[in-house]
Design a protein around this motif. Structure first.
Motif, PDB file in Angstrom:
ATOM      1  N   TYR A 155       0.827  -1.205   0.000  1.00  7.69           N
ATOM      2  CA  TYR A 155       0.000   0.000   0.000  1.00  7.69           C
ATOM      3  C   TYR A 155       0.866   1.261   0.000  1.00  7.69           C
ATOM      4  CZ  TYR A 155      -3.296  -3.649   1.385  1.00  7.69           C
ATOM      5  OH  TYR A 155      -4.028  -4.811   1.438  1.00  7.69           O
ATOM      6  N   GLN A 156       2.003   1.219   0.690  1.00  9.02           N
ATOM      7  CA  GLN A 156       2.924   2.353   0.639  1.00  9.02           C
ATOM      8  C   GLN A 156       3.436   2.571  -0.779  1.00  9.02           C
ATOM      9  OE1 GLN A 156       5.804   1.121   3.604  1.00  9.02           O
ATOM     10  NE2 GLN A 156       5.101   2.685   5.039  1.00  9.02           N
ATOM     11  N   THR A 157       3.777   1.486  -1.457  1.00  5.10           N
ATOM     12  CA  THR A 157       4.254   1.604  -2.834  1.00  5.10           C
ATOM     13  C   THR A 157       3.173   2.195  -3.728  1.00  5.10           C
ATOM     14  OG1 THR A 157       5.704  -0.315  -2.511  1.00  5.10           O
ATOM     15  CG2 THR A 157       5.250   0.347  -4.780  1.00  5.10           C
ATOM     16  N   GLY A 158       1.933   1.741  -3.544  1.00  2.00           N
ATOM     17  CA  GLY A 158       0.823   2.272  -4.338  1.00  2.00           C
ATOM     18  C   GLY A 158       0.569   3.739  -4.056  1.00  2.00           C
ATOM     19  N   ALA A 176       7.851   6.208  -0.482  1.00  2.01           N
ATOM     20  CA  ALA A 176       8.488   5.100  -1.194  1.00  2.01           C
ATOM     21  C   ALA A 176       9.738   4.607  -0.476  1.00  2.01           C
ATOM     22  CB  ALA A 176       8.840   5.518  -2.618  1.00  2.01           C
ATOM     23  N   LYS A 177      10.449   5.486   0.205  1.00  2.70           N
ATOM     24  CA  LYS A 177      11.627   5.048   0.967  1.00  2.70           C
ATOM     25  C   LYS A 177      11.227   4.073   2.071  1.00  2.70           C
ATOM     26  CE  LYS A 177      14.607   9.088   0.268  1.00  2.70           C
ATOM     27  NZ  LYS A 177      15.267  10.251   0.921  1.00  2.70           N
ATOM     28  N   GLN A 178      10.088   4.322   2.693  1.00  2.00           N
ATOM     29  CA  GLN A 178       9.592   3.396   3.714  1.00  2.00           C
ATOM     30  C   GLN A 178       9.275   2.044   3.082  1.00  2.00           C
ATOM     31  OE1 GLN A 178       6.404   5.225   6.080  1.00  2.00           O
ATOM     32  NE2 GLN A 178       7.266   7.226   5.627  1.00  2.00           N
ATOM     33  N   ALA A 179       8.702   2.073   1.886  1.00  2.00           N
ATOM     34  CA  ALA A 179       8.384   0.830   1.188  1.00  2.00           C
ATOM     35  C   ALA A 179       9.653   0.094   0.774  1.00  2.00           C
ATOM     36  CB  ALA A 179       7.522   1.122  -0.034  1.00  2.00           C
ATOM     37  N   VAL A 180      10.688   0.837   0.366  1.00  2.00           N
ATOM     38  CA  VAL A 180      11.972   0.216   0.028  1.00  2.00           C
ATOM     39  C   VAL A 180      12.482  -0.600   1.208  1.00  2.00           C
ATOM     40  CG1 VAL A 180      14.425   0.684  -0.402  1.00  2.00           C
ATOM     41  CG2 VAL A 180      12.686   1.901  -1.718  1.00  2.00           C
ATOM     42  N   VAL A 193      12.282  -3.339  -6.266  1.00  2.00           N
ATOM     43  CA  VAL A 193      12.598  -2.640  -7.516  1.00  2.00           C
ATOM     44  C   VAL A 193      11.648  -1.468  -7.727  1.00  2.00           C
ATOM     45  CG1 VAL A 193      12.600  -2.835 -10.037  1.00  2.00           C
ATOM     46  CG2 VAL A 193      13.650  -4.637  -8.651  1.00  2.00           C
ATOM     47  N   ARG A 194      10.369  -1.732  -7.641  1.00  2.00           N
ATOM     48  CA  ARG A 194       9.373  -0.698  -7.960  1.00  2.00           C
ATOM     49  C   ARG A 194       9.431   0.480  -6.979  1.00  2.00           C
ATOM     50  NH1 ARG A 194       6.169  -2.431 -11.962  1.00  2.00           N
ATOM     51  NH2 ARG A 194       5.889  -4.684 -12.288  1.00  2.00           N
ATOM     52  N   SER A 195       9.619   0.200  -5.701  1.00  2.00           N
ATOM     53  CA  SER A 195       9.671   1.297  -4.735  1.00  2.00           C
ATOM     54  C   SER A 195      10.943   2.127  -4.901  1.00  2.00           C
ATOM     55  CB  SER A 195       9.538   0.763  -3.304  1.00  2.00           C
ATOM     56  OG  SER A 195      10.415  -0.309  -3.050  1.00  2.00           O
ATOM     57  N   ASN A 196      12.045   1.483  -5.246  1.00  2.00           N
ATOM     58  CA  ASN A 196      13.268   2.232  -5.529  1.00  2.00           C
ATOM     59  C   ASN A 196      13.120   3.121  -6.762  1.00  2.00           C
ATOM     60  OD1 ASN A 196      15.799   1.947  -3.848  1.00  2.00           O
ATOM     61  ND2 ASN A 196      15.205  -0.209  -3.971  1.00  2.00           N
ATOM     62  N   VAL A 197      12.411   2.627  -7.755  1.00  2.00           N
ATOM     63  CA  VAL A 197      12.194   3.418  -8.970  1.00  2.00           C
ATOM     64  C   VAL A 197      11.401   4.681  -8.645  1.00  2.00           C
ATOM     65  CG1 VAL A 197      11.039   3.481 -11.211  1.00  2.00           C
ATOM     66  CG2 VAL A 197      12.381   1.484 -10.563  1.00  2.00           C
ATOM     67  N   ILE A 198      10.399   4.546  -7.795  1.00  2.00           N
ATOM     68  CA  ILE A 198       9.590   5.713  -7.428  1.00  2.00           C
ATOM     69  C   ILE A 198      10.461   6.767  -6.741  1.00  2.00           C
ATOM     70  CG2 ILE A 198       7.679   6.546  -6.006  1.00  2.00           C
ATOM     71  CD1 ILE A 198       6.417   3.718  -6.381  1.00  2.00           C
TER      72      ILE A 198
END
Length: 266
Positions: A155-158, A176-180, A193-198
């Motif tokens: 949910y954080q990533t979204g 996104a850093k929290q999601a990473v 990968v996706r959270s780092n990209v954000i």
């Protein structure tokens, strides 16, 4: 920021389709071969949480289908046993906490868990970022109370992705850093990968560009050949753009060459 060596430790997987075959793993668990299970998880980090989760979700599905609670709880307890061994494999406590929380939910909390998942699915189909964020924030709040670490990471990533769509770059990077961090601890490679990209995309607008490049490098170095070309291209293009902003044109040129190689292989 994670070093390349640490990323390899977190995510490198030895290809073996039958390594986490449930019957095989359950026999090891029954016979007390805990160290064998730990070593298996270490070789297949990205597959560890999904393997554990099948026992947790499986138990919940038994309850939802009107089956006996004894059978459901047996499945969840098995998931918890595997989760505790995953903690030993990775020097963590997050797997066991997640599995223990799952098994402890009341009937209403189980419904709250499903509501969070339903919101996530609806948000993924919603074109309006503000509406999607509203749904995801409710999901996040539920998952946070339930100690659903996987849900929180999703949910954080979204939320971060939709903040990025709104042009709220600093907020997107922060979430996104929290999601990473969570995706890394859970060994969820694609989420990592996706959270780092954000983060990388957000910081490539606001700066600092060096930090943006570090996050995009982490995403790029965590990709595998089997990842969808759309994902590989997304990471690559974002990484190239920020490398050019930092003045590292040589590295940007090498990435462009990698795209040509991917196209040939494809």
């Amino acid at each position: 920021m994670l070093t390349t060596a640490l990323q390899m430790l977190l995510f490198t997987t030895v290809t073996a389709d039958d390594a986490l075959e449930p019957k095989r793993m359950e026999n090891m668990l029954k016979n007390g071969d805990d160290r064998w299970i730990i070593q298996t998880f270490r070789r297949h980090p990205s597959e560890t949480l999904p393997f554990i989760d099948q026992y947790l979700e499986g138990g919940l599905k038994i309850i939802e289908d009107g089956g006996g609670s004894d059978k459901a709880h047996e499945s969840m307890r098995k998931g918890l046993q595997f989760a505790e061994l995953a903690d030993q494999a990775f020097g963590e406590e997050i797997f066991g906490n997640y599995a223990a929380a799952f098994g402890s939910w009341s009937p209403q909390e189980q419904k709250d868990f499903r509501k969070g998942q339903a919101n996530f699915k609806q948000a993924s189909k919603t074109e309006d970022p503000a509406a999607a964020i509203e749904l995801l924030e409710e999901s996040f709040a539920l998952a946070n109370v339930l100690q659903d670490a996987w849900g929180v990471a999703m949910y954080q990533t979204g939320i971060a992705q939709n903040l990025l769509k709104q042009g709220k770059h600093q907020e997107a990077a922060q979430v996104a850093k929290q999601a990473v961090n969570l995706n890394g601890r859970l060994r969820l490679r694609t989420g990592f990968v996706r959270s780092n990209v954000i983060v990388g995309k957000a910081l490539s607008v606001t700066g600092p560009y060096k930090e943006a490049a570090e996050h995009l490098a982490a995403a790029w170095n965590t990709l595998v050949d089997d990842d969808p070309m759309t994902l590989r291209d997304d990471v690559r293009e974002a990484y190239i753009a920020v490398l050019e902003k930092t003045g590292d044109t040589a590295a940007a040129a090498k990435l462009r060459e990698s795209k040509e190689m991917d196209n040939k292989d494809g």
